[in-house]
Design a protein around this motif. Sequence first.
Motif, short mmCIF file in Angstrom:
data_model
loop_
_atom_site.label_atom_id
_atom_site.label_comp_id
_atom_site.label_asym_id
_atom_site.label_seq_id
_atom_site.Cartn_x
_atom_site.Cartn_y
_atom_site.Cartn_z
N VAL L 44 1.07 -1.10 -0.19
CA VAL L 44 -0.08 -0.01 0.04
C VAL L 44 0.91 1.17 0.21
O VAL L 44 0.42 2.16 -0.58
N GLU L 45 1.99 1.19 0.68
CA GLU L 45 2.82 2.44 0.86
C GLU L 45 4.27 2.02 1.36
O GLU L 45 4.39 0.90 1.80
N SER L 46 5.17 2.84 0.80
CA SER L 46 6.48 2.43 0.99
C SER L 46 7.32 3.62 1.37
O SER L 46 7.44 4.57 0.57
N ARG L 47 7.95 3.83 2.49
CA ARG L 47 8.43 4.90 3.39
C ARG L 47 9.51 4.42 4.04
O ARG L 47 9.76 3.24 4.10
N GLY L 48 10.19 5.41 4.95
CA GLY L 48 11.07 5.15 6.18
C GLY L 48 11.42 6.57 6.53
O GLY L 48 11.05 7.33 6.27
N HIS L 49 12.24 6.01 7.77
CA HIS L 49 12.63 7.48 8.50
C HIS L 49 14.08 7.56 8.23
O HIS L 49 14.84 6.28 8.03
N ILE L 50 14.67 8.64 8.36
CA ILE L 50 16.12 8.89 8.09
C ILE L 50 16.63 9.15 9.35
O ILE L 50 16.34 9.99 10.11
N VAL L 51 17.70 8.68 9.55
CA VAL L 51 18.62 8.87 10.93
C VAL L 51 20.11 9.11 10.26
O VAL L 51 20.89 8.44 9.56
N ASN L 52 20.50 10.46 10.72
CA ASN L 52 22.07 10.76 10.44
C ASN L 52 22.04 10.86 8.90
O ASN L 52 23.12 10.39 8.49
N GLY L 53 21.29 11.21 8.12
CA GLY L 53 21.35 11.31 6.97
C GLY L 53 21.43 10.00 6.19
O GLY L 53 21.65 10.11 4.93
N ALA L 54 20.93 8.95 6.81
CA ALA L 54 20.84 7.79 5.92
C ALA L 54 19.49 7.10 6.25
O ALA L 54 18.92 7.37 7.54
N VAL L 55 19.07 5.92 5.64
CA VAL L 55 17.72 5.19 5.77
C VAL L 55 18.02 4.55 7.38
O VAL L 55 18.84 3.83 7.46
N GLY L 56 17.12 4.94 8.18
CA GLY L 56 16.96 4.18 9.55
C GLY L 56 16.32 2.84 9.53
O GLY L 56 16.76 1.77 9.89
N HIS L 57 15.08 3.04 8.99
CA HIS L 57 14.31 1.99 8.53
C HIS L 57 13.52 1.94 7.56
O HIS L 57 12.96 2.96 7.38
N PHE L 58 13.40 0.94 6.59
CA PHE L 58 12.52 0.89 5.39
C PHE L 58 11.12 0.44 6.25
O PHE L 58 10.95 -0.32 7.10
N GLN L 59 10.25 1.07 5.75
CA GLN L 59 8.65 0.97 6.27
C GLN L 59 7.67 0.71 5.21
O GLN L 59 7.56 1.70 4.42
N VAL L 60 7.31 -0.35 5.13
CA VAL L 60 6.25 -0.79 3.95
C VAL L 60 4.69 -1.36 4.52
O VAL L 60 4.83 -2.36 5.27
N THR L 61 4.01 -0.57 4.10
CA THR L 61 2.57 -0.62 4.62
C THR L 61 2.03 -1.79 3.60
O THR L 61 2.03 -1.79 2.46
N LEU L 62 1.35 -2.85 4.09
CA LEU L 62 0.98 -4.20 3.33
C LEU L 62 -0.65 -4.34 3.84
O LEU L 62 -1.01 -3.96 4.95
N LYS L 63 -1.36 -4.78 2.79
CA LYS L 63 -2.61 -5.32 3.23
C LYS L 63 -2.09 -7.00 3.13
O LYS L 63 -1.60 -7.26 1.91
N ILE L 64 -2.63 -7.56 3.97
CA ILE L 64 -2.47 -8.94 4.18
C ILE L 64 -3.94 -9.56 4.07
O ILE L 64 -4.67 -9.43 5.14
N GLY L 65 -4.01 -10.58 3.25
CA GLY L 65 -5.50 -11.32 2.91
C GLY L 65 -5.22 -12.79 3.44
O GLY L 65 -4.20 -13.33 3.21
N PHE L 66 -6.18 -13.04 4.26
CA PHE L 66 -6.31 -14.59 4.74
C PHE L 66 -7.82 -15.14 4.66
O PHE L 66 -8.77 -14.39 4.81
N ARG L 67 -7.77 -16.30 4.35
CA ARG L 67 -9.04 -17.03 4.45
C ARG L 67 -9.77 -17.15 5.87
O ARG L 67 -9.06 -17.53 6.76
N ILE L 68 -10.97 -16.49 5.94
CA ILE L 68 -11.55 -16.78 7.25
C ILE L 68 -11.96 -18.26 7.66
O ILE L 68 -12.43 -19.02 6.67
N GLU L 69 -11.42 -18.91 8.80
CA GLU L 69 -11.45 -20.01 9.14
C GLU L 69 -12.91 -20.57 9.16
O GLU L 69 -13.81 -20.00 9.66
N GLY L 70 -13.03 -21.68 8.33
CA GLY L 70 -14.49 -22.18 8.14
C GLY L 70 -15.28 -21.75 7.17
O GLY L 70 -16.43 -22.36 6.75
N SER L 71 -14.76 -20.88 6.49
CA SER L 71 -15.44 -20.35 5.20
C SER L 71 -15.02 -21.12 4.03
O SER L 71 -14.04 -21.67 3.97
#
Lengths: 71, 71, 71, 71, 71, 71, 71, 71, 71, 71, 71, 71
Positions: L44-71
């Motif tokens: 859904v989105e790809s971003r990150g925070h920057i620490v000391n002028g470099a990538v601190g963490h890559f942060q990726v927002t996902l939608k994750i799909g799963f089958r509802i148990e019993g359906s």
Amino acid sequence: MSDHHTYKLIEIVGSSPNSSDEAIRNAIAEVGKSVKNLEWYEVVESRGHIVNGAVGHFQVTLKIGFRIEGS
Amino acid sequence: MSDHHTYKLIEIVGSSPNSSDEAIRNAIAEVGKSVKNLEWYEVVESRGHIVNGAVGHFQVTLKIGFRIEGS
Amino acid sequence: MSDHHTYKLIEIVGSSPNSSDEAIRNAIAEVGKSVKNLEWYEVVESRGHIVNGAVGHFQVTLKIGFRIEGS
Amino acid sequence: MSDHHTYKLIEIVGSSPNSSDEAIRNAIAEVGKSVKNLEWYEVVESRGHIVNGAVGHFQVTLKIGFRIEGS
Amino acid sequence: MSDHHTYKLIEIVGSSPNSSDEAIRNAIAEVGKSVKNLEWYEVVESRGHIVNGAVGHFQVTLKIGFRIEGS
Amino acid sequence: MSDHHTYKLIEIVGSSPNSSDEAIRNAIAEVGKSVKNLEWYEVVESRGHIVNGAVGHFQVTLKIGFRIEGS
Amino acid sequence: MSDHHTYKLIEIVGSSPNSSDEAIRNAIAEVGKSVKNLEWYEVVESRGHIVNGAVGHFQVTLKIGFRIEGS
Amino acid sequence: MSDHHTYKLIEIVGSSPNSSDEAIRNAIAEVGKSVKNLEWYEVVESRGHIVNGAVGHFQVTLKIGFRIEGS
Amino acid sequence: MSDHHTYKLIEIVGSSPNSSDEAIRNAIAEVGKSVKNLEWYEVVESRGHIVNGAVGHFQVTLKIGFRIEGS
Amino acid sequence: MSDHHTYKLIEIVGSSPNSSDEAIRNAIAEVGKSVKNLEWYEVVESRGHIVNGAVGHFQVTLKIGFRIEGS
Amino acid sequence: MSDHHTYKLIEIVGSSPNSSDEAIRNAIAEVGKSVKNLEWYEVVESRGHIVNGAVGHFQVTLKIGFRIEGS
Amino acid sequence: MSDHHTYKLIEIVGSSPNSSDEAIRNAIAEVGKSVKNLEWYEVVESRGHIVNGAVGHFQVTLKIGFRIEGS
């Protein structure tokens, strides 16, 4: 020599009483007075204001990309 | 006297056999026959139909904003 | 005879050193050399590249719709 | 009696020198002078113009939904 | 005779307890009572309200395009 | 004298512990310290961070448009 | 044997005088005459044209994905 | 001391012959040469050019946010 | 010689069990078997399927642009 | 100790008869009754229902992000 | 008694071998087994998989809104 | 046995100090600790925070799909 370039995008609204394309040309000409290495533009929005029931100015918002000097 | 205005936006498709800008001008001219205080337009969509392998009409969808009379 | 048609959309970038509308016309003319039954186009993106501080080419991305032969 | 209703959406820009919410309230009040059965609104855009380095007017574009009389 | 037409788009929410397509048909039927020259529709949004854990009404928001009389 | 103006848009995030509108006002006040001819803003995003289960700061991302000096 | 597949997406407008779902089915049936390995579709747009104040044809634009033969 | 900060977002295209992530890192490194207080980035677009049937450069467009000095 | 080129965009889903970038490279390699003059790609969507609680394949949808032969 | 965190986003509609900001505060307060580690929110939609020609409730849809316990 | 309610939205994919509307009804029925106070749904995406050149299942992604118990 | 399944989508932000793909893998691993039948994800989105002028963490927002148990 680096194996890659870096570019910056700036957002500009050009206008023209005559045409949408001239609004694009005017925006680029204005930016070119102070920025070098302009490489491409992307139209973001196209609109205008209306005076006496007719187009007063075409207004086109562009992103203009240029290579960062030295990159 | 009020300290604010209210505006209405209507959505219009103008067309022209000649150019995208003329499609915009035609839409505004048609609306101006029955609506006063037109102030601005925004292009929503730009398309056209093709006749014999060439553009038959440029069709530009606009939102046109006008001040509500008395507001 | 079928009671419905089916259409295909292809995505094309036309270009022109002169105007956005000519970029549209050039794209349609090029596609028309090999595809029949072209019926409409929709502008997807409008951009260009810049040469010596002025528009080098207007580049307009279109979806062009045509009826599938026999449908 | 019908088993369903039909609604119309109109697009309005309200403004206020004081706040975004008041711009919303002003838009609804203005429309309510001439349209009945207003039921809901959706914010489409929020912007404003700037005068002397401060907000002159908050401008909020709304879609306002109302039930069509008799539906 | 003019060489071009002008169209207006209005935004309507149709509803139906039975199906999404019937919501579309109901919206068009309602608008057709007071507007002539309806030519096309575009689905903008599809939603509904839920009553007792089942669909109460399908609600489909359409833009409906019609040619402006005399254009 | 030119028959058209050129504008630049910059993207700014204002914040406030008190309200969304104050975040807008703070962003404009900060930009106004170094940029002249501010003319309008458009809200791009509205968010905030949460501290101890309540809003810590409202954060509103704006595009702020200003006329390029001399254009 | 490769450890991955490659797919192509084509964009098709199906139509039907009866229902939106039948427009989807018609599009897939038409494409299936000349393309193998069809695997999924995504609805891109749902619209229609209106004849005599009622839906003439439902028109649904799909992207249809198929595995490239041999990949 | 103020109870709020103000941030500016700039839009940068980084590139790399090796990977998308390296294009992100290159963009941030280039901007860091002249701008302080970089705090976050958001990916806006991911693309590349192709040379001899393979990726020549990965090109990633970022918005990079930094706190305005003194705010 | 023409003063302009025309390009076509095709939409492809590449996949890889190893990385998103390899999915991009795989898509381009597959298309390059049958299409010449590939010039650029744009990432449209990035997703994947999950097997036993881990990524089975990264799946990246690209638009790939190529110059139409002879244009 | 892990070198990274994982967050979940939930989508909530807050409402208030008084203001948009209070609708945001109400949503966060309600969620905070059962969820810990709330860190940020993003406004997804802003709308309301209208009663007797005035705003009945402001309704603001938020995504609220919180750190997953133990991550 | 509170003067406002709070709602939660969950995202569900319903499927049906028969029709898009039945996929919506199936999704709501499944959610209704474990969640009370369902009030509305919004269609987010409409797609399907194809088996032997025909629709295998219609798959409709919905957001379903329900009032949080006690709010 | 039912002739259809129902799936739920949840929205998760994964992070990693090393790469965007590892952020995706981390998100899925974390969710897999408490949810079964995970089937696919969408970025859904790809971003990150920057620490000391470099990538601190890559942060990726996902939608994750799963089958509802019993359906």
